[in-house]
Design a protein around this motif. Structure first.
Motif, short mmCIF file in Angstrom:
data_model
loop_
_atom_site.label_atom_id
_atom_site.label_comp_id
_atom_site.label_asym_id
_atom_site.label_seq_id
_atom_site.Cartn_x
_atom_site.Cartn_y
_atom_site.Cartn_z
N GLY A 27 41.01 35.35 40.73
CA GLY A 27 41.21 36.69 40.23
C GLY A 27 41.43 36.67 38.74
O GLY A 27 41.49 35.62 38.11
N LYS A 28 41.57 37.87 38.18
CA LYS A 28 41.81 38.00 36.74
C LYS A 28 43.17 38.63 36.51
O LYS A 28 43.60 39.52 37.26
CB LYS A 28 40.73 38.85 36.08
CG LYS A 28 39.40 38.12 36.01
CD LYS A 28 38.42 38.86 35.14
CE LYS A 28 37.14 38.05 35.04
NZ LYS A 28 36.15 38.72 34.22
N ALA A 38 45.69 41.06 35.41
CA ALA A 38 45.62 42.49 35.14
C ALA A 38 46.69 42.90 34.14
O ALA A 38 46.47 43.79 33.31
CB ALA A 38 45.78 43.29 36.43
N SER A 39 47.86 42.26 34.21
CA SER A 39 48.94 42.55 33.28
C SER A 39 49.89 41.37 33.24
O SER A 39 49.95 40.58 34.18
CB SER A 39 49.70 43.81 33.72
OG SER A 39 50.39 43.56 34.93
N THR A 87 50.63 40.70 37.07
CA THR A 87 49.81 40.96 38.25
C THR A 87 48.44 40.34 38.05
O THR A 87 47.95 40.23 36.92
CB THR A 87 49.65 42.47 38.52
OG1 THR A 87 49.06 43.10 37.38
CG2 THR A 87 50.99 43.13 38.85
N ILE A 88 47.82 39.96 39.16
CA ILE A 88 46.47 39.41 39.16
C ILE A 88 45.65 40.20 40.17
O ILE A 88 46.13 40.49 41.26
CB ILE A 88 46.48 37.90 39.46
CG1 ILE A 88 45.07 37.31 39.30
CG2 ILE A 88 47.09 37.59 40.83
CD1 ILE A 88 45.04 35.79 39.25
N THR A 89 44.43 40.57 39.78
CA THR A 89 43.54 41.33 40.65
C THR A 89 42.57 40.38 41.34
O THR A 89 41.81 39.68 40.66
CB THR A 89 42.74 42.37 39.82
OG1 THR A 89 43.67 43.20 39.12
CG2 THR A 89 41.86 43.22 40.72
N ASP A 114 44.54 44.93 46.64
CA ASP A 114 45.56 45.30 45.67
C ASP A 114 45.92 44.12 44.77
O ASP A 114 45.85 42.96 45.18
CB ASP A 114 46.84 45.75 46.40
CG ASP A 114 46.61 47.03 47.18
OD1 ASP A 114 45.73 47.82 46.80
OD2 ASP A 114 47.33 47.23 48.18
N ALA A 115 46.34 44.45 43.55
CA ALA A 115 46.81 43.43 42.62
C ALA A 115 48.06 42.77 43.19
O ALA A 115 48.87 43.41 43.86
CB ALA A 115 47.11 44.06 41.26
#
Length: 78
Positions: A5-6, A8-9, A18-20, A26-27
């Motif tokens: 994932g990438k 997210a914040s 958070t990672i998406t 959901d993240a």
């Protein structure tokens, strides 16, 4: 099983982010302590491999995050 994932914040003052997931959903929350390269701050849109665990209330959380190296992704092409 490793997921990808990438970021997210990421809040450096709290040490959480958070990672998406690439596969959707959901993240997921993560803590700086869950980063394998804990000496480096993650940046938004960086790609990481991670595992998940279930925490309080049945929520999933990302753990064992490791920065994904270009050309080192075994999940693509399968």
């Amino acid at each position: 099983m490793t997921n990808y994932g990438k970021i997210a914040s990421y809040d450096a003052t709290k040490g959480t982010g958070t990672i998406t997931p690439e596969k959707g959903g959901d993240a997921l929350m993560f803590a700086k302590a869950d980063l394998k390269q804990s000496d480096k701050e993650p940046r938004v849109d960086q790609r990481f491999g991670y595992e998940t665990k279930t925490v309080d209330g049945g929520k999933r959380q990302a753990v064992n995050l490791q920065m994904s190296q270009p050309g080192n992704d075994q999940s693509r092409g399968h």
